[in-house]
Design an enzyme around this catalytic site. Sequence first.
Site, PDB file in Angstrom:
ATOM      1  CE  LYS A  75      35.545  37.093  41.231  1.00  0.00           C
ATOM      2  NZ  LYS A  75      35.557  38.102  42.298  1.00  0.00           N
ATOM      3  CG  ASP A 132      35.429  38.547  45.561  1.00  0.00           C
ATOM      4  OD1 ASP A 132      34.370  37.911  45.492  1.00  0.00           O
ATOM      5  OD2 ASP A 132      35.709  39.458  44.759  1.00  0.00           O
TER       6      ASP A 132
END
Length: 342
Positions: A172, A206
Amino acid sequence: MITHRVVLIPGDGIGPEVTDAVKQILTAAAAPIEWVQHEAGMTALAHGKDVLPAETLDAIREHHVALKGPCTTPVGKGFSSINVQLRKKLNLYAAVRPVRSLEGVPTRFSNVDLVIVRENTEGLYSGIENEVTAGVVTSTKVATETACTRIARWAFRYTQQRQRRKVTVFHKANIMKLTDGLFIRCAKQMHEREFPQVGYQELIIDAGCMKMIQDPTQFDVLLLENLYGDVVSDLCAGLVGGLGVVPGANIGEEDAVFEAVHGSAPDIAGKGIANPLALLMSAVMMLNHLSDKRGDSDCREIARRIKTAYDRALADGQKTQDLGGTLGTAQFAQAVIERLKG
Ligand code: NAI
């Protein structure tokens, strides 16, 4: 035949039930193991000991290999996870978790074959949490170049040695530019400098999870920092039948602790219905590790026989309830033992 002394930590909840079953199967397979039993977790506390007794750590340092049942960690209060403490104190920096589809365990995908490599010593699991002022708390995510490089080298070397194709990093770094930024920079450098022949891919976590659920066969070895590795391990377990079928190893330079990905499952503890397969698969990894480290080919052959036996049991429909079967823990162990013979 060499006998290997291995530390056995039954742990909490379903831990004693599944470790008993695994011990029985290894005995029936004539595995050359002498168990050195020690306590940790709530069980140690209940016997008036520390939650992670020094004697347990010392025994692992002495014998270098342990098989461990799950240990309960209180939620939102109480002592910090003994699983995390153990990994940090013994510097077991690489968690490796193979996730494979099994014949006889129908799931949405039939050909999942991936390996999760999780950094085990830092990230948000550093346990640095502070109350800044009433109603404001912080948690510090730690990433060091040394640990990021070390786990990247471990993942690429594993990929190469096992003749796998590709390492994918989930991150991330679009949000955590420094910490996850360092993690992917170290992985990319490792790929470019030492393992250019191994495939390499970076995905924001994600989107990576979405792709995983759409088609897990596009992944091979996944490299993740600590928290992501924890979460993605359970996600991937869900692809192949659940937590009852995913084993793991925590590996350092000196020592290795083998344990299932699942926890102490308080909802089913004491009922005799827990699936011992994930811990049995961890024990098979342990036997292969003993063979690699100590040149003991008997351990590899016994590991192979046990794997063949549990594969046959599943293919014959011998399954615990979590996999849609009817067997209890001891009955499944018996089904595996019966298939060791032929
Ligand atoms: P869990 O993994 O214990 O259970 C999640 C669900 O999976 C439950 O419904 C449980 O019944 C089921 N399950 C897990 N293992 C199973 C097995 N072998 N056979 C059949 N069903 C199984 O996760 P949960 O409930 O979040 O955590 C319970 C405790 O375990 C917590 O205190 C947690 O901190 C601890 N834990 C310990 C770990 C370790 O020792 N390495 C790893 C994960 C959690």
